[in-house]
Motif scaffolding. Structure first.
Motif, mmCIF file in Angstrom:
data_model
loop_
_atom_site.group_PDB
_atom_site.id
_atom_site.type_symbol
_atom_site.label_atom_id
_atom_site.label_comp_id
_atom_site.label_asym_id
_atom_site.label_seq_id
_atom_site.Cartn_x
_atom_site.Cartn_y
_atom_site.Cartn_z
ATOM 1 N N GLN A 223 40.899 37.728 36.134
ATOM 2 C CA GLN A 223 42.096 37.522 36.944
ATOM 3 C C GLN A 223 41.826 36.722 38.222
ATOM 4 O O GLN A 223 42.642 35.874 38.617
ATOM 5 N N SER A 346 46.392 46.393 42.614
ATOM 6 C CA SER A 346 45.776 45.126 42.218
ATOM 7 C C SER A 346 44.287 45.323 42.013
ATOM 8 O O SER A 346 43.719 46.351 42.402
ATOM 9 N N SER A 348 42.069 43.700 43.609
ATOM 10 C CA SER A 348 41.467 43.677 44.948
ATOM 11 C C SER A 348 41.397 45.079 45.544
ATOM 12 O O SER A 348 40.423 45.427 46.243
#
Length: 375
Positions: A223, A346, A348
């Protein structure tokens, strides 16, 4: 060497879903985060097995316990490879968890019986060479072969290797009669020792940080870095090959008191994970960071297990069970929390959580002196 091969197969079996997470999710009709719980379920049952293996095994010869656990690993691989649905997959992974917890709980105590005291760090490094082998080849080969032949074929391919390892155990391992039998009482005594409990918490946070990242590394590389299967395999291979450096260095340079090294894994791996958040879009930079991460990942096992052998030498099986329970609980929590963060926030957020766990580990360890057995 027989123990090292078993380590390689256990690590490969446990974390193969990491390199196959996306196709496994598609094949089973589940989300990537949901499928990531195949890692956490093995961690849950590994916790149970690691805490109970000394009690359940009782006075059984440890050689035959290791042989039986290796056979059970073969059964788990067959269940996963042939799984018609997600439920059977989870059963197979639960069986694997029993193998992982039982083997790791006994492994360091067995090494302590196979090698003289002065050679234990080197012997542990040799055994954990199996971890480096699995890290180097299992993930990239798994992702590549999974793309060519399907993810089930990858698990089928591991079964004859497990059978060969079982035979090697029978031939190579000496008789290892049980030494005493206290089990749970030994564990409770260790937990009452402040230095050991502190080290247990710090090691749990260190591994939790590592596996929060590692379990969801493929989604990050797909991603954020934007790599395809070929580049993914190369990056995973680079990470894994770096593990040989970590194993070699830990076997060569870890001598005497390891307290000064205990904060190093969480510190370096946490900084690497933070770096991935910054340079994640550049494949070359990501590859360099993963090399550092991979070397420290294998060194971490040798560092913490050497600490255990030096500071719980009067109850090695109990200490091994507690250490494995802590590590596997951290893997379980990392997979669960990481999966929730991935599905609801996410990728992250997963890495930020990993950095936070590493920071807590460093703060607890400090200079390592509080984690030493009183002399």
């Amino acid at each position: 060497m027989s123990m090292a091969l078993c380590v390689a197969l256990l690590i490969a079996s446990e974390f193969m879903p990491v390199s196959l997470l996306t196709p496994m999710a598609e094949g089973l009709g589940a989300s990537v985060g949901h499928t990531g719980q195949a890692v956490s379920i093995s961690g849950l049952f590994a916790v149970i097995a690691s805490l109970g293996v000394s009690t359940v095994a009782g006075r059984l010869n440890r050689k035959w316990v290791l042989v039986g656990l290796t056979g059970l690993m073969g059964v788990s691989l067959v269940l996963v490879a042939a799984a018609p649905n997600f439920e059977v997959l989870m059963i197979g992974r639960a069986v694997l968890g029993l193998c992982i917890g039982g083997f790791w709980a006994l492994a360091t105590s067995v090494i302590m019986r196979l090698a003289p005291v002065s050679d234990i760090p080197r012997a542990l490094a040799l055994m954990y060479g199996g971890q480096a082998i699995a890290a180097a080849f299992a993930a990239p080969i798994g992702s590549y072969l999974g793309e060519l032949f399907g993810w089930r074929s990858v698990f089928w391919a591991l079964t004859p290797l497990v059978a060969a390892n079982l035979v090697w155990h029978l031939v190579a391992l000496p008789s290892l009669p049980a030494r005493g039998h206290r089990g749970i009482s030994d564990m409770l005594d260790l937990l009452r020792r402040r230095y050991f409990l502190t080290g247990l918490i710090a090691s749990m946070l260190s591994w939790g940080s590592a596996f929060t990242l590692f379990t969801y590394l493929r989604p990050f590389l797909e991603q954020v870095t934007g790599v395809g299967v070929s580049s993914l395999s190369i990056l995973l291979l680079a990470l894994g090959c770096a593990g040989f450096v970590g194993t070699w260095a830990s076997g060569r340079f870890i001598t005497g008191d390891v307290s000064r090294l205990l904060r190093l894994p969480a510190l370096i791996m946490g900084l690497v994970t933070a770096g991935l958040l910054v340079v994640g879009a550049w494949p070359i930079a990501v590859g360099l960071l993963l090399v550092i991460w991979g070397a420290m990942n294998t060194a971490m096992s040798v560092i913490w297990m050497t600490w255990m052998s030096q500071n719980a030498d009067d109850a090695p099986e109990a200490a091994g069970g507690l250490m494995v329970a802590a590590v596997q609980a951290s893997i379980l929590l990392g997979a669960v929390i990481g999966g929730l963060l991935l599905d609801h926030l996410s990728i992250s957020a997963v890495l930020i959580a990993s950095v936070a766990l590493a920071a807590m580990a460093v703060l607890i360890v400090r200079d390592g002196h509080a984690l030493l057995k009183p002399r």
